[in-house]
Design a protein around this motif. Structure first.
Motif, PDB file in Angstrom:
ATOM      1  N   HIS A  71       0.849  -1.185   0.000  1.00  0.00           N
ATOM      2  CA  HIS A  71       0.000   0.000   0.000  1.00  0.00           C
ATOM      3  C   HIS A  71       0.892   1.245   0.000  1.00  0.00           C
ATOM      4  O   HIS A  71       2.053   1.189   0.388  1.00  0.00           O
ATOM      5  CB  HIS A  71      -0.867   0.074   1.264  1.00  0.00           C
ATOM      6  CG  HIS A  71      -1.703  -1.134   1.525  1.00  0.00           C
ATOM      7  ND1 HIS A  71      -1.265  -2.200   2.264  1.00  0.00           N
ATOM      8  CD2 HIS A  71      -2.960  -1.442   1.148  1.00  0.00           C
ATOM      9  CE1 HIS A  71      -2.215  -3.113   2.347  1.00  0.00           C
ATOM     10  NE2 HIS A  71      -3.256  -2.680   1.677  1.00  0.00           N
ATOM     11  N   ARG A  96       2.725   3.304  -1.615  1.00  0.00           N
ATOM     12  CA  ARG A  96       4.080   3.602  -2.081  1.00  0.00           C
ATOM     13  C   ARG A  96       4.200   5.102  -2.353  1.00  0.00           C
ATOM     14  O   ARG A  96       5.267   5.683  -2.176  1.00  0.00           O
ATOM     15  CB  ARG A  96       4.414   2.771  -3.315  1.00  0.00           C
ATOM     16  CG  ARG A  96       4.485   1.275  -3.032  1.00  0.00           C
ATOM     17  CD  ARG A  96       5.020   0.496  -4.216  1.00  0.00           C
ATOM     18  NE  ARG A  96       6.389   0.861  -4.539  1.00  0.00           N
ATOM     19  CZ  ARG A  96       7.463   0.398  -3.899  1.00  0.00           C
ATOM     20  NH1 ARG A  96       7.332  -0.432  -2.879  1.00  0.00           N
ATOM     21  NH2 ARG A  96       8.673   0.772  -4.261  1.00  0.00           N
ATOM     22  N   TRP A  97       3.101   5.719  -2.761  1.00  0.00           N
ATOM     23  CA  TRP A  97       3.051   7.175  -2.860  1.00  0.00           C
ATOM     24  C   TRP A  97       2.343   7.705  -1.621  1.00  0.00           C
ATOM     25  O   TRP A  97       1.256   7.237  -1.269  1.00  0.00           O
ATOM     26  CB  TRP A  97       2.302   7.599  -4.119  1.00  0.00           C
ATOM     27  CG  TRP A  97       2.279   9.088  -4.326  1.00  0.00           C
ATOM     28  CD1 TRP A  97       3.304   9.957  -4.124  1.00  0.00           C
ATOM     29  CD2 TRP A  97       1.168   9.875  -4.769  1.00  0.00           C
ATOM     30  NE1 TRP A  97       2.916  11.243  -4.413  1.00  0.00           N
ATOM     31  CE2 TRP A  97       1.615  11.224  -4.813  1.00  0.00           C
ATOM     32  CE3 TRP A  97      -0.139   9.582  -5.136  1.00  0.00           C
ATOM     33  CZ2 TRP A  97       0.778  12.266  -5.211  1.00  0.00           C
ATOM     34  CZ3 TRP A  97      -0.967  10.615  -5.536  1.00  0.00           C
ATOM     35  CH2 TRP A  97      -0.507  11.942  -5.579  1.00  0.00           C
ATOM     36  N   ASN A 121      -1.804   9.359  -1.829  1.00  0.00           N
ATOM     37  CA  ASN A 121      -2.997   8.742  -2.419  1.00  0.00           C
ATOM     38  C   ASN A 121      -4.293   9.351  -1.892  1.00  0.00           C
ATOM     39  O   ASN A 121      -5.187   9.721  -2.667  1.00  0.00           O
ATOM     40  CB  ASN A 121      -3.003   7.236  -2.143  1.00  0.00           C
ATOM     41  CG  ASN A 121      -2.097   6.465  -3.069  1.00  0.00           C
ATOM     42  OD1 ASN A 121      -1.838   6.882  -4.189  1.00  0.00           O
ATOM     43  ND2 ASN A 121      -1.605   5.326  -2.603  1.00  0.00           N
ATOM     44  N   ASP A 146      -8.855   0.714  -5.229  1.00  0.00           N
ATOM     45  CA  ASP A 146      -7.573   0.908  -5.911  1.00  0.00           C
ATOM     46  C   ASP A 146      -7.373   2.401  -6.170  1.00  0.00           C
ATOM     47  O   ASP A 146      -8.175   3.033  -6.853  1.00  0.00           O
ATOM     48  CB  ASP A 146      -7.587   0.130  -7.229  1.00  0.00           C
ATOM     49  CG  ASP A 146      -6.267   0.210  -7.990  1.00  0.00           C
ATOM     50  OD1 ASP A 146      -5.366   0.960  -7.556  1.00  0.00           O
ATOM     51  OD2 ASP A 146      -6.150  -0.473  -9.025  1.00  0.00           O
ATOM     52  N   TYR A 147      -6.296   2.947  -5.603  1.00  0.00           N
ATOM     53  CA  TYR A 147      -5.995   4.369  -5.740  1.00  0.00           C
ATOM     54  C   TYR A 147      -4.922   4.641  -6.795  1.00  0.00           C
ATOM     55  O   TYR A 147      -4.432   5.765  -6.897  1.00  0.00           O
ATOM     56  CB  TYR A 147      -5.519   4.932  -4.399  1.00  0.00           C
ATOM     57  CG  TYR A 147      -6.622   5.199  -3.397  1.00  0.00           C
ATOM     58  CD1 TYR A 147      -7.008   6.498  -3.091  1.00  0.00           C
ATOM     59  CD2 TYR A 147      -7.276   4.161  -2.749  1.00  0.00           C
ATOM     60  CE1 TYR A 147      -8.008   6.756  -2.161  1.00  0.00           C
ATOM     61  CE2 TYR A 147      -8.276   4.396  -1.824  1.00  0.00           C
ATOM     62  CZ  TYR A 147      -8.637   5.696  -1.531  1.00  0.00           C
ATOM     63  OH  TYR A 147      -9.635   5.946  -0.615  1.00  0.00           O
ATOM     64  N   SER A 148      -4.567   3.653  -7.575  1.00  0.00           N
ATOM     65  CA  SER A 148      -3.440   3.817  -8.497  1.00  0.00           C
ATOM     66  C   SER A 148      -3.699   4.870  -9.568  1.00  0.00           C
ATOM     67  O   SER A 148      -2.758   5.407 -10.152  1.00  0.00           O
ATOM     68  CB  SER A 148      -3.092   2.480  -9.156  1.00  0.00           C
ATOM     69  OG  SER A 148      -4.182   1.972  -9.909  1.00  0.00           O
TER      70      SER A 148
END
Length: 227
Positions: A45, A47-48, A51, A209-211
């Motif tokens: 989760h 990584r940025w 989000n 999903d926040y990608s």
């Protein structure tokens, strides 16, 4: 007397609170990157760091389009998560968040636990909340304001479905649109929200999903949205 009655009919006195329209965004914090790097790649989760912040600002833009550029925005953000991530990454994330709030002319309230978040909601006028959105980690039973910002895979701040009775349902407009963009909320918490708050809560069946938020897309769900 008849003249006064006629005036009251032609020019009724209205309450300022009744005319207040609030749009509330509750935002949880990210996990530390150092913990997430220990996970299997498919289970990582945050990584940025941004989000939930970026998703919040995308929603603000939607609200302003739907409700007007002067729509009242209240942004309730879990501060410790961004303080810990800022220290870990060497970046001034809390200051950046404050800059985003200023840029978008929204009221920012920092909170350090679920109780303070509930207090911020309860302080609003009766029937004033017209939209409510949550961005953050969650499971089927709770909004997790914190998840992995101090201890890997552990939450130290949350609003559990058992806590929903502490929220004044009367602060929500009868037709308020409420949605959680956390994982699995629709599997239990949506029912509790309806029962205790009185409004429906759109929630996810499955993971969210926040990608895509970095590309201007709102979070998606692996399963479906439910009320």
């Amino acid at each position: 007397m008849r003249f006064l009655i006629l005036l009251s009919i032609l020019f009724p006195v209205t309450s300022g609170a009744a005319d207040t329209r609030e749009h509330v965004i509750l935002c949880g914090g990210p996990a530390l990157r150092q913990w997430e790097d220990l996970r299997h790649e498919d289970e990582q989760h945050d990584r940025w760091w941004g989000n939930f912040i970026r998703a919040s600002t995308l929603r603000m833009a939607q609200i302003r389009l739907e409700h007007g550029k002067e729509a009242n925005l209240l942004w309730i953000v879990y501060r410790p998560g961004y303080v810990h991530r800022a220290k870990s990454d060497g970046k001034p994330y809390p200051q950046w968040i404050e800059s985003q709030a200023t840029k978008r002319n929204c009221r920012l309230i920092w909170v350090k636990n679920g109780e303070e978040a509930i207090d911020a909601i309860n302080a609003l006028p009766s029937r004033s909340i017209h939209t409510f959105d949550f961005f953050g980690h969650s499971n089927r039973h709770a909004f997790m304001l914190d998840y992995g910002s101090e201890i890997m895979a552990i939450s130290k701040a949350w609003i559990h479905e058992r806590d929903l009775s502490k929220i004044r349902g009367s602060v929500f407009h009868r037709e308020a649109r409420c949605q959680s963009y956390g994982c699995h909320t629709g599997e239990s918490m949506s029912r509790s929200w309806r029962r205790k708050i009185g409004n429906r809560l759109i929630g996810a069946i499955g993971k969210t999903d926040y990608s895509g938020v970095g590309h201007g897309l709102m979070p998606t769900v692996s399963g479906s949205w439910t009320r």
